[in-house]
Design a protein around this motif. Structure first.
Motif, PDB file in Angstrom:
ATOM      1  N   TYR A 236      -0.997   5.909  -6.678  1.00 18.94           N
ATOM      2  CA  TYR A 236      -2.230   5.121  -6.679  1.00 18.94           C
ATOM      3  C   TYR A 236      -3.137   5.504  -5.508  1.00 18.94           C
ATOM      4  N   THR A 237      -4.428   5.445  -5.733  1.00 20.06           N
ATOM      5  CA  THR A 237      -5.398   5.447  -4.650  1.00 20.06           C
ATOM      6  C   THR A 237      -5.572   4.002  -4.213  1.00 20.06           C
ATOM      7  N   THR A 238      -5.447   3.740  -2.918  1.00 19.48           N
ATOM      8  CA  THR A 238      -5.367   2.363  -2.438  1.00 19.48           C
ATOM      9  C   THR A 238      -6.526   2.034  -1.512  1.00 19.48           C
TER      10      THR A 238
ATOM     11  N   GLY B 126      -0.759   2.326   4.597  1.00 21.60           N
ATOM     12  CA  GLY B 126      -0.684   2.520   3.155  1.00 21.60           C
ATOM     13  C   GLY B 126      -1.990   2.428   2.403  1.00 21.60           C
TER      14      GLY B 126
ATOM     15  N   ASP C  28      -5.726   4.116   1.624  1.00 17.49           N
ATOM     16  CA  ASP C  28      -6.576   5.292   1.736  1.00 17.49           C
ATOM     17  C   ASP C  28      -7.964   4.940   2.235  1.00 17.49           C
TER      18      ASP C  28
ATOM     19  N   GLN D  71       0.971   3.952  -3.010  1.00 16.71           N
ATOM     20  CA  GLN D  71       0.657   5.357  -2.747  1.00 16.71           C
ATOM     21  C   GLN D  71       1.791   6.251  -3.260  1.00 16.71           C
ATOM     22  N   GLU D  72       3.017   5.830  -3.010  1.00 15.33           N
ATOM     23  CA  GLU D  72       4.189   6.575  -3.491  1.00 15.33           C
ATOM     24  C   GLU D  72       4.157   6.718  -5.010  1.00 15.33           C
TER      25      GLU D  72
ATOM     26  N   GLY E 299       0.811  -1.219   0.000  1.00 18.69           N
ATOM     27  CA  GLY E 299       0.000   0.000   0.000  1.00 18.69           C
ATOM     28  C   GLY E 299       0.834   1.255   0.000  1.00 18.69           C
ATOM     29  N   THR E 300       1.844   1.321   0.872  1.00 16.27           N
ATOM     30  CA  THR E 300       2.661   2.539   0.937  1.00 16.27           C
ATOM     31  C   THR E 300       3.448   2.742  -0.351  1.00 16.27           C
TER      32      THR E 300
END
Length: 495
Positions: free
Chosen positions: A123-125, A146, A148, A119-120, A115-116
Motif C-alpha cells: 500500500y501507499t500510505t 510507516g 509515505d 506498506q509491507e 502504516g508499516t
C-alpha cells in the motif's frame, strides 16, 4: 463523468478519526441538533458499531493504541506528554523559532504500526491531520513510522488553533498566511462581547482543515490506481471553536442568539459557541461527502473500505458545552464522565464501516471492540500477518457478516493522568480503579446492561467480579519505559 479505473485486487482503506467527537454527536447515533447527513448516509451504506471503544480517554495514547494494536497497558505512549523539560513548549512564538519545542513524546524507532504493515502489503500510505506521536526531527514522525506522506500538525499543541503559523508536509514546514494569536488570548478589554466583530482577531486567513482536505484530495487523485491507505486524523471538533462563517451563520439561524463564550475555560472566545461547535462537525461531514463523491468519480468507491470514528469522548472546556448537545448520549459527557476519564462517555465512540460488496448496508453490530482491533483487521484485509504482540482481534468476520468472529474475554485500559485510572470491561461488567496516584484508590463496579450510565456502584455486592478485575489490572499492566507514565501504586519504579 465517472472515470473508468481498473480496481486493485486489494481494497483501499480510509480511516477517518475525528478528535473529541462524542458517541452521540452524529445523527445516526441520536444527535438531534447537529446535522451530519453524509456520515449518516455512510452508516446506512454500511455497518454501525454500538460497542466500540477508543484506545484511551485522550489524544496521544489513544492514537498510539490505534497505530500499534496494543492496549494502553502495553503501549509506549500512555498519556499526553509534552516533555516540558525542553523549554517553553506552550509558547507558540518560541515554537516558531525553535522546532525542537514542538511535538509530544515520540514513539520509538522500529515501532510496528498499521502504516508499516500496510506498506509491507504494497500500500501507499498517508496520514493527514493531527499526529501527536513525535515532533520535528524525532524518530516518531510519520515518515519514519510507516507513512509515505504526511501533511498537517506534528504537534498537538499547535492544533489548539485552526489558524497556525505553519503545518508540515512530511518533515518540512509549510508556512501559512496567519499571524497566529497566542493560545488562551481573551477579548480586548474594550471590546463589546455582544458584537460579532470583536471576535475577528480569532479568524485568520488560512484555515488548516481546508488545506488538509485539499491535500487529501490530491493524495487520492494521485494514488487511486494502486492500493492506498489514508489515515485522516482530522483535528475537528477539538477546541478551539473556529469554523467557516457560512456554517456558523447556518447554526445561528437554527439555534438563535446565545451567550458568547469569553474564553474562561481556555482556547479562544467565540460569539456563538454552540453554533460554532456544531458548524465544525457539519463542515467535517461536508468534507466526508466530498471525499465519497471523489471516490465515486474516480471509480474506486466500490473497492474502498471507509471507517469513521473518534479518538475519545467529548471535552468539557473551550466553550464546547457538551451537556447541551448531549454529546455522549446516552452516557454522561460532563467533567468526570467524558474526555480524560475511563467512564463510558470518555471511552465509547461511534464507529461506522462501509465497504460495498463486503459489508451489508444498514447493519448494526454490538460486537465489543476497540482501537487495538483495527491493526489485525487491516492486516487481515491486506493479507499480511498481524504482529504477534498485538492485543487485538480481527473484526473482519463481523464486517463481512461471516461466522468465526473471535471475541474478547476483556478489554483493558490504564491512564496515568487525571488522578491515575484503570478500567476493565468483562462482558456486562465494568470495573474502574481510580485515584491511583494517591494513597487510597477507589474501586467501582458497574453492570453496563442494567446501568449503562455507571451510577450504581456494586463493588460490595460482587466481590468475585472485583477480584477477577484486580487480577487483570495486575496482569495487563506492563511497566512503562517513560517515567511520566509510571504509576507507583502498580509497582512501577519511579525514576
Amino acid at each position: 463523468m465517472k472515470q473508468k479505473t481498473t480496481l486493485n485486487t486489494k481494497p483501499n482503506i480510509i480511516y477517518i478519526l475525528a478528535d473529541d467527537m462524542g458517541y452521540g454527536e452524529l445523527g445516526c447515533y441520536g444527535q438531534d441538533k447537529i446535522e451530519t447527513p453524509n456520515i449518516d448516509a455512510l452508516s446506512r451504506a454500511g455497518m454501525k458499531f454500538t460497542e466500540h471503544y477508543a484506545g484511551a480517554p485522550v489524544c496521544a495514547p489513544s492514537r498510539c493504541v490505534l497505530l500499534t494494536g496494543k492496549h494502553s497497558g502495553h503501549t509506549y505512549v500512555r498519556g499526553n506528554d509534552g516533555m516540558p523539560a525542553r523549554g517553553d513548549v506552550w509558547n507558540y512564538l518560541a515554537m516558531a523559532k525553535d522546532s525542537t519545542l514542538e511535538g509530544q513524546r515520540p514513539i520509538p524507532a522500529g515501532t510496528i504500526t498499521i502504516g508499516t504493515k500496510l506498506q509491507e502489503a504494497g500500500y501507499t500510505t498517508a496520514v493527514v491531520g493531527k499526529w501527536g506521536l513525535g515532533g520535528p526531527g524525532s524518530e516518531g514522525v510519520p515518515n519514519k513510522q510507516g507513512f509515505d506522506h504526511f501533511f498537517g500538525y506534528l504537534c498537538q499543541r499547535q492544533a489548539h488553533t485552526y489558524y497556525p503559523l505553519h503545518l508540515y508536509e512530511n518533515e518540512e514546514r509549510v508556512y501559512l498566511n496567519n499571524d497566529t494569536v497566542a493560545f488562551n488570548t481573551k477579548l480586548s478589554p474594550n471590546a463589546d462581547p455582544q458584537d460579532e466583530s470583536s471576535y475577528a482577531p480569532f479568524a485568520l486567513a488560512d484555515y488548516s482543515p481546508d488545506l488538509m482536505f485539499d491535500d487529501i484530495t490530491d493524495f487520492v487523485d494521485e494514488n487511486h490506481q494502486k492500493p492506498f491507505f489514508l489515515y485522516w486524523a482530522t483535528p475537528i471538533p477539538h477546541a478551539a471553536i473556529q469554523a467557516p462563517k457560512r456554517w456558523v451563520d447556518y447554526y445561528v439561524n437554527k439555534f438563535g442568539d446565545e451567550e458568547p463564550y469569553l474564553g474562561e475555560k481556555g482556547y479562544f472566545p467565540h460569539r456563538y459557541p454552540r453554533a460554532g461547535y456544531a458548524a465544525m462537525i457539519s463542515y467535517l461531514d461536508e468534507q466526508v461527502g466530498l471525499l465519497i463523491r471523489q471516490l465515486k468519480e474516480l471509480g474506486v468507491y466500490e473497492n474502498t473500505l471507509i471507517v469513521f470514528t473518534s479518538d475519545n469522548g467529548p471535552t468539557y472546556n473551550g466553550g464546547t458545552d457538551s451537556p447541551w448537545f448531549d454529546s455522549a448520549k446516552p452516557f454522561k459527557s460532563d467533567y468526570g464522565n467524558g474526555k480524560g476519564f475511563v467512564r463510558e462517555g470518555g471511552l465509547k465512540v461511534p464507529m461506522i464501516a462501509s465497504w460495498p460488496g463486503h459489508i451489508q448496508p444498514g447493519t448494526t453490530t454490538n460486537l465489543i471492540s476497540s482501537f487495538w482491533d483495527v491493526m489485525p483487521t487491516f492486516c487481515d484485509i491486506a493479507g499480511v500477518a498481524t504482529p504477534q504482540d498485538s492485543d487485538g482481534l480481527s473484526m473482519l468476520p463481523t464486517l463481512e457478516g461471516k461466522s468465526g468472529q473471535k471475541e474478547h474475554e476483556f478489554l483493558y485500559w490504564e491512564f496515568p493522568s487525571y488522578g491515575g485510572q484503570q478500567a476493565v470491561r468483562m462482558g456486562r461488567w465494568k470495573v474502574i480503579r481510580k485515584n491511583l496516584l494517591k494513597d487510597q484508590p477507589i474501586v467501582e463496579l458497574f453492570d453496563l446492561e442494567e446501568d449503562p450510565l455507571e451510577t450504581n456502584n456494586l463493588v460490595d455486592d460482587r466481590p468475585d467480579i472485583v477480584e477477577k478485575a484486580i487480577r487483570l489490572f495486575q496482569q495487563e499492566h506492563q511497566e512503562p519505559e517513560v517515567g511520566s507514565f509510571k504509576i507507583p501504586f502498580l509497582g512501577d519504579q519511579k525514576i
